[in-house]
Design an enzyme around this catalytic site. Sequence first.
Site, PDB file in Angstrom:
ATOM      1  N   GLY A   1     -10.116   4.134   7.713  1.00  8.77           N
ATOM      2  CA  GLY A   1     -10.881   2.879   7.100  1.00  8.77           C
ATOM      3  C   GLY A   1     -10.320   2.661   5.651  1.00  8.77           C
ATOM      4  O   GLY A   1     -10.567   1.563   5.111  1.00  8.77           O
TER       5      GLY A   1
ATOM      6  N   LYS B   1       0.785  -1.260   0.025  1.00 11.60           N
ATOM      7  CA  LYS B   1      -0.005   0.003  -0.015  1.00 11.60           C
ATOM      8  C   LYS B   1       1.010   1.371   0.059  1.00 11.60           C
ATOM      9  O   LYS B   1       1.962   1.277   0.506  1.00 11.60           O
ATOM     10  CB  LYS B   1      -1.044  -0.068   1.346  1.00 11.60           C
ATOM     11  CG  LYS B   1      -1.659   1.164   1.451  1.00 11.60           C
ATOM     12  CD  LYS B   1      -1.883   1.406   2.993  1.00 11.60           C
ATOM     13  CE  LYS B   1      -1.163   2.086   3.737  1.00 11.60           C
ATOM     14  NZ  LYS B   1      -1.517   2.289   5.171  1.00 11.60           N
TER      15      LYS B   1
HETATM   16  C1  R5P Z   1      -0.516   2.219   8.204  1.00 15.53           C
HETATM   17  O1  R5P Z   1       0.702   2.218   8.389  1.00 15.53           O
HETATM   18  C2  R5P Z   1      -1.357   1.483   9.697  1.00 15.53           C
HETATM   19  O2  R5P Z   1      -0.979   0.267   9.598  1.00 15.53           O
HETATM   20  C3  R5P Z   1      -2.678   1.621   9.044  1.00 15.53           C
HETATM   21  O3  R5P Z   1      -3.131   0.595   8.043  1.00 15.53           O
HETATM   22  C4  R5P Z   1      -3.486   3.045   8.928  1.00 15.53           C
HETATM   23  O4  R5P Z   1      -2.835   3.838   9.821  1.00 15.53           O
HETATM   24  C5  R5P Z   1      -4.804   2.710   8.607  1.00 15.53           C
HETATM   25  O5  R5P Z   1      -5.291   3.994   8.203  1.00 15.53           O
HETATM   26  P1  R5P Z   1      -6.351   4.280   7.615  1.00 15.53           P
HETATM   27  O6  R5P Z   1      -7.695   3.575   8.312  1.00 15.53           O
HETATM   28  O7  R5P Z   1      -6.668   5.863   7.395  1.00 15.53           O
HETATM   29  O8  R5P Z   1      -6.317   3.938   6.158  1.00 15.53           O
END
Ligand code: R5P
Length: 284
Positions: A215, A182
């Site tokens: 999310g 990601k």
């Molecule tokens: C990323 O580095 C973290 O592990 C989480 O995936 C992230 O903080 C989730 O953020 P959001 O829900 O805004 O995508």
Amino acid sequence: MKLAENIGYEMRIPCVKAQFKRFPDGEFYFRLLEDVEGEDLLVVQSLYPPQDQHIVELIYILETCRELGAKRLIVYAPYLAYSRQDERYLPGEAVSSKILAHLIQEAGASELYTVDIHNIKVLDYYRIPAYDLTAAEEIIRYFVSKGVENPLILAPDGEEDAIRRAETAARAIGTDYDWLEKHRDRETGKIVTVEKPLKASGRDVVIIDDIISTGGTAANAARILRKQGARRVYVGVTHALLAEGALERLKAAGVEEVVGTDSIPGPVSKITTAPIIARKLKPT
Ligand code: R5P
């Protein structure tokens, strides 16, 4: 309070009696109602929003216990606020994780335990022993207890700690795991997830992550999984911060259920982290 009581129950140790209140102008009042001189104390305080309020409460408790002669002050802060700002990225920025470490130590903490910290580098700012634990096992066992069968465990980003969490969960129940890469566009904040073939077709999948904020990360992963034929997609997260719209975003992406721990009390907080710290501290 509930988390402290759960830990007390797990560890067969009593909770210290204390009085907490807020004055009408918002100021905090804390009073110990027991003698703590010479005692080893476990101070339970998760630093979830409103973070600054919870930090001030923790500092008051630590300072008071120290001044009144407690021997050891072990802090359990399952959600450690300010763990994102580990460096001064732009000139003039406050390194908030370092400032928090300083406050906690100066207030008298002798050890610190947290759970699934966002950035482990932050713990280097502590001169006292500071440890990161994980809720991955508790999370996956919750889903198994709810009837999730032979799930694929998925880390929604390819960071080392995210993969390690997925692996821990998979190993706990003898199943397989995978991950997706990601990227977050620094300018727009848009999350881009790279699709790859996953062994998800016809299976239940549990996405395991440390934090759900918007999310967006988990929703991207869920959409890919549904597209590849996953039967049911669940999200298990340690810290369910749940920015506005997060639950709706996940539902729209085809997520069956979102579950978080008591590091952040809220609508999806169904798993207690009490056994995690109890196992760590219990004399064997
Ligand atoms: C990323 O580095 C973290 O592990 C989480 O995936 C992230 O903080 C989730 O953020 P959001 O829900 O805004 O995508």
